[in-house]
Enzyme design. Sequence first.
Site, PDB file in Angstrom:
ATOM      1  N   TYR A 286       0.986  -1.204   0.054  1.00 16.97           N
ATOM      2  CA  TYR A 286      -0.046   0.106   0.013  1.00 16.97           C
ATOM      3  C   TYR A 286       0.756   1.060  -0.052  1.00 16.97           C
ATOM      4  O   TYR A 286       1.935   1.326   0.384  1.00 16.97           O
ATOM      5  CB  TYR A 286      -1.025  -0.133   1.144  1.00 16.97           C
ATOM      6  CG  TYR A 286      -0.532   0.879   2.512  1.00 16.97           C
ATOM      7  CD1 TYR A 286      -0.632   2.096   2.615  1.00 16.97           C
ATOM      8  CD2 TYR A 286       0.292  -0.148   3.477  1.00 16.97           C
ATOM      9  CE1 TYR A 286      -0.252   2.901   3.496  1.00 16.97           C
ATOM     10  CE2 TYR A 286       0.569   0.960   4.568  1.00 16.97           C
ATOM     11  CZ  TYR A 286       0.540   1.994   4.580  1.00 16.97           C
ATOM     12  OH  TYR A 286       1.012   3.129   5.760  1.00 16.97           O
TER      13      TYR A 286
ATOM     14  N   TRP B 148      -1.866   2.332  13.002  1.00 17.26           N
ATOM     15  CA  TRP B 148      -1.814   0.931  12.306  1.00 17.26           C
ATOM     16  C   TRP B 148      -0.673   0.637  11.916  1.00 17.26           C
ATOM     17  O   TRP B 148      -0.113  -0.586  12.172  1.00 17.26           O
ATOM     18  CB  TRP B 148      -2.943   0.816  11.364  1.00 17.26           C
ATOM     19  CG  TRP B 148      -3.127  -0.381  10.770  1.00 17.26           C
ATOM     20  CD1 TRP B 148      -4.148  -1.209  11.006  1.00 17.26           C
ATOM     21  CD2 TRP B 148      -2.598  -0.704   9.620  1.00 17.26           C
ATOM     22  NE1 TRP B 148      -3.788  -2.373  10.032  1.00 17.26           N
ATOM     23  CE2 TRP B 148      -3.057  -2.159   9.358  1.00 17.26           C
ATOM     24  CE3 TRP B 148      -1.359  -0.424   8.642  1.00 17.26           C
ATOM     25  CZ2 TRP B 148      -2.474  -2.653   8.288  1.00 17.26           C
ATOM     26  CZ3 TRP B 148      -1.106  -1.025   7.743  1.00 17.26           C
ATOM     27  CH2 TRP B 148      -1.417  -2.288   7.354  1.00 17.26           C
ATOM     28  N   ASP B 149      -0.043   1.420  11.398  1.00 16.07           N
ATOM     29  CA  ASP B 149       1.555   1.088  10.630  1.00 16.07           C
ATOM     30  C   ASP B 149       2.480   0.852  11.883  1.00 16.07           C
ATOM     31  O   ASP B 149       3.248  -0.219  11.580  1.00 16.07           O
ATOM     32  CB  ASP B 149       1.938   2.315   9.980  1.00 16.07           C
ATOM     33  CG  ASP B 149       1.386   2.862   8.927  1.00 16.07           C
ATOM     34  OD1 ASP B 149       1.602   2.458   7.565  1.00 16.07           O
ATOM     35  OD2 ASP B 149       0.119   3.104   9.011  1.00 16.07           O
ATOM     36  N   THR B 150       2.693   1.515  12.732  1.00 14.89           N
ATOM     37  CA  THR B 150       3.440   1.160  13.796  1.00 14.89           C
ATOM     38  C   THR B 150       3.086  -0.269  14.533  1.00 14.89           C
ATOM     39  O   THR B 150       4.049  -0.960  14.976  1.00 14.89           O
ATOM     40  CB  THR B 150       3.565   2.389  14.845  1.00 14.89           C
ATOM     41  OG1 THR B 150       3.923   3.579  14.316  1.00 14.89           O
ATOM     42  CG2 THR B 150       4.314   1.922  16.203  1.00 14.89           C
TER      43      THR B 150
ATOM     44  N   LEU C 193       4.351  -3.172  12.488  1.00 13.31           N
ATOM     45  CA  LEU C 193       5.709  -3.376  12.453  1.00 13.31           C
ATOM     46  C   LEU C 193       6.162  -3.901  13.815  1.00 13.31           C
ATOM     47  O   LEU C 193       7.196  -4.697  13.941  1.00 13.31           O
ATOM     48  CB  LEU C 193       6.658  -2.026  11.814  1.00 13.31           C
ATOM     49  CG  LEU C 193       6.133  -1.679  10.637  1.00 13.31           C
ATOM     50  CD1 LEU C 193       6.952  -0.334  10.166  1.00 13.31           C
ATOM     51  CD2 LEU C 193       6.586  -2.866   9.586  1.00 13.31           C
TER      52      LEU C 193
END
Length: 261
Positions: free
Chosen positions: A104, A196-198, A201
């Site tokens: 994305y 969400w991204d953090t 990961l």
Amino acid sequence: MCERESKMREKKRTIEISLVLPAHNEADKIRAAVRQTKQALAEFSSSYEILIAEDGSTDGTADIANRVASADSSLRHIHSDMRLGRGKALNHAFKLAQGDILAYMDVDLSTDLSYLKPLINAIKEEQYDFATGSRMLKDSTVKRSFKRKAMSTVFNLLVRIILRSTIRDHQCGFKSFRKDALMRILTEIEDEHWFWDTELLVRAQRNGYKVKEIPVTWVDKGGAGTKVNAFTDSTAMFSKIIKLYFNLRRGAKNEGHFLHR
């Protein structure tokens, strides 16, 4: 008969790459983003789809996305009447994606598209499970305000210290994934918005997946008209980190081991 066979072949066509463009009120950007993204993908793959994860837009983005997708079989418009939030919209789109490699990027295309091939190849050829663009590596070229850079630096440092992440840039909107690995983690992710991204990961590392950071050229295109409130934004960032810390610790206790040494 020929038309029917053609449609059947199309349904059976194997998709290698599914790329999601999350979009909320992006009427002025979505057409160009789709066109440029498709051009970039076509340079190194003939088997891909682009999913427009249009999230409760009120500015005509839904109509534009629908028209664009209707005219091109490699495009899919995933519409939500209500605002889901960035993270939840991505979750929904990835679950509908057909590719073995998922990716994305932000619709503003802040990350130079010349890095899309290395992002995909990190999964396809280098056998990483997750890959992310990074604005914090020495070979990266980044243009953004001093305030944004400072806040990002502090945020990522806190994530590294408190959540024990080895990643230098968690929030860059330019990521790719091995589908089966991502699907295993999606059910664990609780945040439905920007964090969400953090969380993704951090959880990927805790689950033992291989994550690669890729240096990129990145220009702030989406935040020029957005005010930064240092106190409010910093408080929100810190609270998200602390919340995840305790969630992980609680989960570790339930599994019979601790996050701490």
